[in-house]
Design an enzyme around this catalytic site. Structure first.
Site, PDB file in Angstrom:
ATOM      1  N   ARG A 166      44.084  33.002  50.921  1.00  0.00           N
ATOM      2  CA  ARG A 166      43.418  32.813  49.491  1.00  0.00           C
ATOM      3  C   ARG A 166      42.750  31.494  49.621  1.00  0.00           C
ATOM      4  NH1 ARG A 166      41.709  35.688  45.310  1.00  0.00           N
ATOM      5  NH2 ARG A 166      42.490  34.862  43.172  1.00  0.00           N
TER       6      ARG A 166
ATOM      7  N   THR B  70      34.994  43.187  46.126  1.00  0.00           N
ATOM      8  CA  THR B  70      36.178  43.123  46.850  1.00  0.00           C
ATOM      9  C   THR B  70      36.359  44.461  47.636  1.00  0.00           C
ATOM     10  OG1 THR B  70      37.658  41.982  45.410  1.00  0.00           O
ATOM     11  CG2 THR B  70      38.776  42.980  47.082  1.00  0.00           C
TER      12      THR B  70
ATOM     13  N   THR C 124      38.050  39.611  49.901  1.00  0.00           N
ATOM     14  CA  THR C 124      37.231  39.333  48.575  1.00  0.00           C
ATOM     15  C   THR C 124      36.279  38.019  48.874  1.00  0.00           C
ATOM     16  OG1 THR C 124      37.188  39.449  46.509  1.00  0.00           O
ATOM     17  CG2 THR C 124      38.942  38.346  47.406  1.00  0.00           C
TER      18      THR C 124
ATOM     19  N   GLU D  54      35.243  37.560  45.518  1.00  0.00           N
ATOM     20  CA  GLU D  54      35.477  37.385  44.143  1.00  0.00           C
ATOM     21  C   GLU D  54      34.276  38.396  43.521  1.00  0.00           C
ATOM     22  OE1 GLU D  54      36.932  37.881  40.974  1.00  0.00           O
ATOM     23  OE2 GLU D  54      35.285  36.519  40.218  1.00  0.00           O
TER      24      GLU D  54
ATOM     25  N   GLU E 251      35.691  32.136  44.123  1.00  0.00           N
ATOM     26  CA  GLU E 251      37.270  32.568  43.926  1.00  0.00           C
ATOM     27  C   GLU E 251      37.844  31.853  42.772  1.00  0.00           C
ATOM     28  OE1 GLU E 251      38.828  35.945  44.495  1.00  0.00           O
ATOM     29  OE2 GLU E 251      37.825  35.278  46.377  1.00  0.00           O
TER      30      GLU E 251
ATOM     31  N   ASP F 264      39.053  32.463  39.364  1.00  0.00           N
ATOM     32  CA  ASP F 264      40.191  33.372  39.045  1.00  0.00           C
ATOM     33  C   ASP F 264      41.370  32.459  38.472  1.00  0.00           C
ATOM     34  OD1 ASP F 264      39.164  35.574  39.991  1.00  0.00           O
ATOM     35  OD2 ASP F 264      40.451  35.858  41.742  1.00  0.00           O
TER      36      ASP F 264
ATOM     37  N   SER G 297      45.578  35.950  42.028  1.00  0.00           N
ATOM     38  CA  SER G 297      44.787  36.972  42.284  1.00  0.00           C
ATOM     39  C   SER G 297      45.583  38.357  41.571  1.00  0.00           C
ATOM     40  CB  SER G 297      44.607  37.269  43.827  1.00  0.00           C
ATOM     41  OG  SER G 297      44.169  38.375  44.242  1.00  0.00           O
TER      42      SER G 297
ATOM     43  N   GLY H 279      38.414  45.777  42.304  1.00  0.00           N
ATOM     44  CA  GLY H 279      38.441  46.052  41.000  1.00  0.00           C
ATOM     45  C   GLY H 279      39.039  44.987  40.346  1.00  0.00           C
ATOM     46  N   GLY H 280      39.017  43.766  40.769  1.00  0.00           N
ATOM     47  CA  GLY H 280      39.445  42.569  39.887  1.00  0.00           C
ATOM     48  C   GLY H 280      40.989  42.894  39.316  1.00  0.00           C
TER      49      GLY H 280
HETATM   50  N1  GLU Z   1      39.088  37.880  42.851  1.00  0.00           N
HETATM   51  C1  GLU Z   1      39.788  38.836  42.424  1.00  0.00           C
HETATM   52  C2  GLU Z   1      41.087  39.075  42.811  1.00  0.00           C
HETATM   53  O1  GLU Z   1      41.730  38.319  43.539  1.00  0.00           O
HETATM   54  C3  GLU Z   1      39.263  39.965  43.104  1.00  0.00           C
HETATM   55  C4  GLU Z   1      37.829  40.601  42.717  1.00  0.00           C
HETATM   56  C5  GLU Z   1      37.529  41.895  42.195  1.00  0.00           C
HETATM   57  O2  GLU Z   1      38.097  42.733  43.369  1.00  0.00           O
HETATM   58  O3  GLU Z   1      36.733  42.095  41.461  1.00  0.00           O
HETATM   59  O4  GLU Z   1      41.937  39.078  41.977  1.00  0.00           O
END
Ligand code: GLU
Length: 637
Positions: free
Chosen positions: A134, A433, A451, A453, A472, A475, A494, A515-516
């Site tokens: 990370r 990601t 990722t 981000e 990143e 986040d 994350s 997918g965040g």
């Molecule tokens: N930065 C996000 C996370 O680590 C992932 C980004 C994404 O998948 O859209 O949770």
């Protein structure tokens, strides 16, 4: 309000894919060696790779490939990884190759300018190691750095500023994994990526779209590499060459990680960040200081399996474990796959778990996260007991949220207002990601979510180096005060969820997704659908899922029945107006006879299996070197 879920479907319906592939839910029958077809033509970008060769089996779902398996969102990445396996490389070698290739052909989602979490099951020692790459905040970072005149900065503006960019960890993870668990030289593992970057690769629809949609945030370097002389984005089918990145990879192949963290590339990264508006930004010292950590996995039993995955600073597997155990206590499996009650229980269990996620989780180097308490059965039973079929836990329509609980070991610094600030700046999920799995004939398994981000990260490419820098650090919570506030050298929380599921001590299933913050839901439901409802691996990915968190209307995929929306809304559960696709889940199942890989078709994913007889240096009937027998996952119903 009435909605017709079946017609409110403007986007790609993944069920249609099953129908096209000659299979429908409940009727997908897979023999001992079979594949669900998919378009594999782009694998031709890799010199001489042939899905029809006796060595490989390619498809959206592939079984009976005891020589190894790769499932990723890009056919070229899966193919390059499978080739490493066929040459006798192990799952860790293959994972390293997959990541380098993804960096070339799918630069919008991951790469050496970003970070991730690589969960490694090492069959020899029968142990799981979480290589945590990370991104870290610079040493000058501070809790107010995302405020503008005391207010959280607007997200789209924040991601392009220097304070959004964390110290990248991916290259350190690849080198650490290779040195510790790999068996092949660095040069061999990077070579396919160098060839694709230097010789050119076919632009797929997704990359073409992502370049066009993100032009506004590109710096000059990104424009030069991604756009043609007229400033246009490449069309699907065009060839893209990234010579700068080929050279970067060549110097990494030659000189290793130091050229990136302490050499000329470090200087270029620092210069790129320094030239951006904003601050504080990462500099050469921050890069030189970076190193991955190797973390003990989080583990939790639910049903007859054990969820094992990367612990905080990703909230993913811990929250998945909380949700799954609560759903077990609530008896979700008593309800049919598409019963309104099932969706209601999932929506509520998500909200309850998310209240605790936002309240307690952050980087464990900075925050005392009460993981044991959050996963304690008595605590989860008590949390689940707030959920029932006839109502909702809080009056969401009136703006109420589920309050966090107080798990055993909750820190004394219990501050209810933490959770209340966590949502400031939280973006809509973008689906950036990449997640992939590799598995080998020795029994080693890698579940890796990687990722930068947002799609295309910060939009800033390091000039002359050909790779994108992450954003990143957005986040972090934009407002100070909570466990996920910005601090020097800290890693932001994350939602990524690289997971390996075990039964009777054996790895049986892996899952992960982009997918965040919707990742948690996608992965949790894939596990539920496969291991509790007994769907085939690909079906478990395609089965429509929903997402909810403390403060969101329930997001839902096409084909969630209208009755579920009506049931929820009658009880005070707000649902989003329109359906949308959520996540891009890749799974691999590890069974007695080999592997079944399934790749989500939403992004052209491909699973590539390797037949054992074809692995270099192996005799066809050789038993897996892992001494343990594998049991096949079975659903409960
Ligand atoms: N930065 C996000 C996370 O680590 C992932 C980004 C994404 O998948 O859209 O949770």
């Amino acid at each position: 309000m009435t909605r017709d879920a079946s017609s409110a479907n403007g986007s790609f319906d993944r069920r249609q894919f099953l129908a096209l592939a000659g299979a429908s839910a409940g009727a997908l029958s897979l023999g001992s060696s079979s594949a669900v077809a998919s378009d594999t033509s782009v694998t031709g970008d890799l010199d001489g790779f042939d899905c029809e060769a006796p060595t490989f089996e390619c498809g959206q779902q592939v079984t009976a490939a005891a020589g190894g398996m790769v499932s990723s969102e890009d056919p070229r990445a899966s193919a390059a990884g499978a080739r490493v396996l066929a040459e006798g490389g192990n799952a860790i070698d293959a994972a390293v190759t997959v990541q380098y290739v993804l960096n070339v052909v799918s630069p919008q989602a991951s790469g050496i300018g970003g970070g991730g979490f690589m969960v490694v099951y090492d069959a020899d020692s029968d142990s799981v190691h979480c290589i945590n790459s990370r991104e870290r905040a610079p040493r000058d970072a501070h809790p107010e750095m995302f405020l503008d005149n005391g207010e959280p900065r607007e997200f789209d503006a924040a991601i392009q500023r220097s304070e959004a960019i964390g110290v990248p960890g991916t290259l350190d993870a690849l080198e650490t994994a290779r040195e510790r668990f790999g068996s092949r030289p660095r040069q061999r593992l990077i070579r396919p990526a160098i060839r694709l970057a230097a010789g050119g690769f076919t632009v797929d629809e997704y990359l073409s779209e992502q370049i066009a949609e993100n032009v506004d945030k590109f710096n000059d370097a990104a424009r030069e590499v991604f756009l043609d002389a007229n400033g246009n984005a490449p069309q699907p089918g065009d060839t893209l060459v990234n010579e700068d990145f080929a050279r970067t990879l060549e110097s990494i192949a030659r000189d290793g990680r130091d050229v990136f963290y302490e050499g000329e590339i470090a200087r270029d990264i620092a210069d790129t960040v320094e030239n951006l508006e904003g601050g504080p930004g990462i500099d050469e010292r921050d890069l030189a200081d970076y190193s991955v950590t190797i973390d003990e996995p989080v583990r939790k039993e639910a049903y007859d399996f054990e969820i094992v995955g990367q612990p905080v600073p990703t909230s993913g597997p811990t929250t998945i474990a909380m949700i799954t155990r609560m759903l077990e206590f609530l008896g979700v499996e008593e309800y049919d796959l598409r019963a309104p009650e099932k969706y209601h229980l999932i929506a509520e269990a998500n909200r309850v778990a998310w209240a605790d996620r936002d309240q307690y989780m952050g980087d464990p180097e900075f925050v005392d996260v009460p993981v044991e308490g959050l996963l304690d059965d008595d605590y989860l039973r008590q949390r689940a007991s707030r959920i029932d079929l006839e109502s909702v836990v809080a009056d969401y329509a009136a703006g109420e949220q589920v309050p966090p609980g107080v798990p055993p070991g909750a820190p004394e610094r219990f501050m209810p207002e933490w959770a209340a600030t966590a949502d400031a700046g939280r973006p809509e999920p973008a689906g950036a990601t990449a997640h992939f799995t590799t598995a080998d004939r020795h029994g080693n398994v890698v579940s890796y979510t990687t990722t930068i981000e947002q799609l295309m990260g910060s939009g800033k490419m390091v000039p002359g180096r050909g790779f994108m820098l992450n954003n990143e650090l957005t986040d972090f919570d934009f407002e100070p005060g909570g466990p996920n506030q910005v601090q020097p050298r800290k890693r932001p929380l994350s939602s990524t969820s690289p997971t390996i599921v075990f039964r009777d001590g054996e790895p049986i299933f892996t899952a992960g997704s982009p997918g965040g913050f919707t990742i948690i839901t996608s992965v949790q439901q894939a596990i539920l659908h496969r291991l509790v409802y007994g769907l085939e691996p690909l079906e478990s990915v395609l089965e429509p899922s929903i997402f909810s968190a403390r403060d969101f209307d329930v997001m839902w995929e096409p084909d969630v029945p209208t009755a579920a929306l009506e049931y929820g809304e009658a009880r005070g559960q707000p649902w989003a107006e329109e359906p949308e696709e959520i996540g891009n889940v890749q799974v691999v199942e590890i069974g007695a006879d080999g592997f079944t890989g399934a790749a989500d078709p939403a992004r052209d994913g491909l699973a590539v299996g390797v037949h054992r007889a074809q692995v270099r240096g192996k005799s066809p009937d050789e038993h897996p070197e892992s001494k343990r027998s594998k049991s096949k996952p079975e659903g409960r119903r």
